[in-house]
Scaffold this active site. Structure first.
Site, PDB file in Angstrom:
ATOM      1  N   ARG A   1       0.820  -1.216   0.000  1.00  9.04           N
ATOM      2  CA  ARG A   1       0.000   0.000   0.000  1.00  9.04           C
ATOM      3  C   ARG A   1       0.850   1.260   0.000  1.00  9.04           C
ATOM      4  NH1 ARG A   1      -2.176   0.160   6.209  1.00  9.04           N
ATOM      5  NH2 ARG A   1      -0.273  -0.609   7.165  1.00  9.04           N
TER       6      ARG A   1
ATOM      7  N   ASP B   1      -6.874  -3.691   0.089  1.00  2.00           N
ATOM      8  CA  ASP B   1      -7.297  -2.488  -0.636  1.00  2.00           C
ATOM      9  C   ASP B   1      -6.194  -1.451  -0.802  1.00  2.00           C
ATOM     10  OD1 ASP B   1      -7.106  -1.281   1.886  1.00  2.00           O
ATOM     11  OD2 ASP B   1      -9.257  -1.389   2.251  1.00  2.00           O
TER      12      ASP B   1
ATOM     13  N   ARG C   1      15.233  -2.277   2.682  1.00  2.71           N
ATOM     14  CA  ARG C   1      15.129  -3.048   3.921  1.00  2.71           C
ATOM     15  C   ARG C   1      15.993  -4.305   3.856  1.00  2.71           C
ATOM     16  NH1 ARG C   1       9.604  -1.823   4.977  1.00  2.71           N
ATOM     17  NH2 ARG C   1       9.033  -0.041   3.697  1.00  2.71           N
TER      18      ARG C   1
ATOM     19  N   ASP D   1      11.470  -7.263   7.217  1.00  2.49           N
ATOM     20  CA  ASP D   1      11.003  -6.307   6.214  1.00  2.49           C
ATOM     21  C   ASP D   1      10.769  -4.932   6.819  1.00  2.49           C
ATOM     22  OD1 ASP D   1       8.817  -8.065   7.324  1.00  2.49           O
ATOM     23  OD2 ASP D   1       7.582  -6.443   6.530  1.00  2.49           O
ATOM     24  N   ASN D   2      10.887  -4.821   8.149  1.00  2.00           N
ATOM     25  CA  ASN D   2      10.754  -3.536   8.827  1.00  2.00           C
ATOM     26  C   ASN D   2      12.085  -3.036   9.364  1.00  2.00           C
ATOM     27  OD1 ASN D   2       7.994  -3.598   8.377  1.00  2.00           O
ATOM     28  ND2 ASN D   2       7.536  -4.520  10.356  1.00  2.00           N
TER      29      ASN D   2
ATOM     30  N   ASP E   1       8.545   2.047   9.403  1.00  2.00           N
ATOM     31  CA  ASP E   1       7.278   1.312   9.498  1.00  2.00           C
ATOM     32  C   ASP E   1       6.696   1.355  10.910  1.00  2.00           C
ATOM     33  OD1 ASP E   1       7.181   0.706   6.826  1.00  2.00           O
ATOM     34  OD2 ASP E   1       8.187  -1.209   7.038  1.00  2.00           O
TER      35      ASP E   1
END
EC number: 2.7.7.-
Length: 519
Positions: free
Chosen positions: A103, A135, A200, A270-271, A280
């Site tokens: 997103r 979404d 990352r 991934d953070n 993040d």
């Protein structure tokens, strides 16, 4: 400001996903071209004037319809080339494969007034090929939390991504806040976040897991060229130096977190930033009563993998994952061990430095670490607020008649206070004895402690109050918090309420002590 000249080095150098669609899929390349999805009624809620100045935005531009349209994803400035980045990660200790920007959409790079290039990203800008059926939006509550904490951490002196703007979309999304089967509509928003790099650990883990050594090498070479231009050499020697610096930066970062009582909450690979930035902002928090086992993340409530006291060990484990991903580039991967040892040495040195500063000592000896740990034990057993404990200690003198009066506002439980009073007085006697042989003058000691111990931290209950007001259209608390957190180490007349301990009503309240990755 004008004309803005955007650079797009990541997509200029690295391979692109050939498919142009939002279809969720496995992508073998480094990035996918994707445009933000327009929103119906964008409205600017807040912006950081400092970040805007760094990016050379005129103050007048920040409140124009054009600015709001661009940073809500409804339009682009000339030169912007939006894209989403591909990466993987270990989540809660398990390899989960491809993740990617589900997103987040990068707009491009701008050369800042400080001579540094900054990437601009929109978080909550709509679906991408990495959205996995979601979404691609972000709710207002999580967007406010990221916006405020990005700026608060910067002013605390902690390496972090920054935030330029916070824009409401005029739309709602459905979220299950606690993953307990109670989805509900929530207002959505978009944050423009800013950093020299959003690469990352997981950026390198994904191609390594697929055996794509060519892409792995290209990513490493690009990252060193763009983000570590001061490093010289070639091949394995260069890679070793680069990895060692990543380890150093990561150690310094986590030491800063521990200094102020910050709990990231979701330290997946991934953070983890390749630049050693806090990145993040999700279910984060600041510890109150110095509970080393506390985590604000309800998803982690059972294992407490990412609890406050475990953060240094988790960072080391994550660096081990990165080392294993980089190993195919080395004839002897054992050379990466030096970087991991660098992490240990750097963290221990930073821990000593910060303990000395927080206690007001000129230097930190082994017995001082024992004294520091003893105070942490006292704080936990007496249920004392960490921030207020160190703040009170900075104003303490051995000749004070009531030695515990300095901590009057720090206790959460009067019964525990009374029970632990003898232990606390004993600790203060030990502290007084140590101060008597320290060479720092009193005034210098007080100043040293003031600069190491913040008065204002972004407590979750303060943020939650701002969120609830903003959801009703009242932005006063949002703007007040942003302003207070610009000077976290200074006394601010009229802002005393923002330095108070967590109120009892917030002890077990959703959004204050319990958060999730739902956003």
């Amino acid at each position: 400001m004008w004309p803005l000249r955007f650079n797009n080095r990541f997509i200029a150098v690295l391979p692109c996903d050939p498919e142009v669609s939002l279809r969720s899929r496995q992508v073998l390349e480094a990035w996918s071209g994707v445009a933000p999805t327009p929103v119906p009624v964008p409205c600017l809620l807040a912006y950081s004037s400092e970040v805007a100045a760094i990016l050379n935005f005129d103050a007048e531009e920040l409140v124009t319809p054009r600015f709001v349209e661009v940073f809500s994803g409804n339009a682009l400035y000339p030169g912007m080339q939006p894209y989403a980045v591909n990466y993987g990660g270990h989540q809660f200790g398990q390899w989960v494969g491809q993740l990617g920007d589900g997103r987040v959409i990068t707009l491009g790079e701008l050369l800042g007034a400080d001579g540094v290039y900054y990437e601009l990203q929109l978080k909550g800008a709509g679906p991408t090929p990495y959205s996995r059926g979601a979404d691609g939006r972000a709710v207002l509550r999580s967007s406010i939390r990221e916006f405020l904490c990005s700026e608060a951490m910067h002013h605390l002196g902690i390496p972090t991504t920054r935030a330029l703007s916070l824009i409401a979309t005029g739309d709602t999304v459905i979220r299950d806040m606690l993953y307990d089967g109670h989805p509900a509509p929530e207002p959505s928003a978009i944050v423009c976040r800013v950093a020299p790099s959003f690469v990352r650990f997981g950026t390198f883990e994904l191609p390594a897991s697929r055996g794509d050594i060519d892409l792995l090498r290209r990513l490493v070479e690009f990252t060193i060229m763009r983000d570590y231009p001061h490093l010289h050499g070639a091949g394995e020697t260069l890679y070793v130096d680069w990895f060692a610096e990543i380890c150093t930066r990561t150690a310094e970062l986590v030491a800063h977190w521990m200094r102020v009582g910050f709990v990231h909450g979701v330290m997946n690979t991934d953070n983890m930033s390749i630049l050693g930035l806090t990145i993040d902002y999700g279910p984060y928090g600041w510890i109150d009563n110095n509970d080393l086992d506390w985590t604000p993340n309800v998803t982690d409530a059972q294992s407490r993998r990412y609890r406050f006291g475990a953060q240094p060990q988790v960072a080391y484990w994550n660096l081990g994952c990165l080392a294993r991903a980089l190993a195919p580039l080395f004839s002897d991967a054992a050379s990466l061990q030096a970087g991991l040892e660098r992490f240990r040495a750097t963290y221990l040195a930073a821990e000593r430095r910060d303990a000395a500063a927080k206690l007001g000592f000129a230097a930190c000896f082994d017995e001082d670490l024992e004294l520091f740990d003893a105070l942490r034990t006292c704080m936990h057993q007496a249920e004392m607020d960490m921030t207020l404990t160190f703040l009170g200690l900075a104003d303490w003198e051995p000749n004070m008649p009531d030695s515990l009066s300095l901590w009057a506002e720090a206790f959460y439980d009067p019964v525990k206070r009374d029970a632990q009073a003898p232990m606390l007085r004993d600790w203060l006697q030990r502290y007084a004895a140590r101060l008597s042989v320290d060479p720092l003058p009193v005034a210098e000691r007080h100043e040293r402690m003031r600069l190491a111990n913040p008065r204002y931290v972004l407590r979750n209950y303060l943020t939650q109050q701002a969120i609830e007001c903003a959801e009703q259209g009242d932005l006063i608390e949002l703007h007040a918090l942003l302003e207070v957190m610009r000077r976290p180490y200074d006394f601010q007349l009229g802002r005393e309420a923002y330095a108070m301990r967590r109120p009892e009503w917030a002890r077990s309240r959703i959004g204050c002590s319990m958060l999730s990755c739902s956003s």
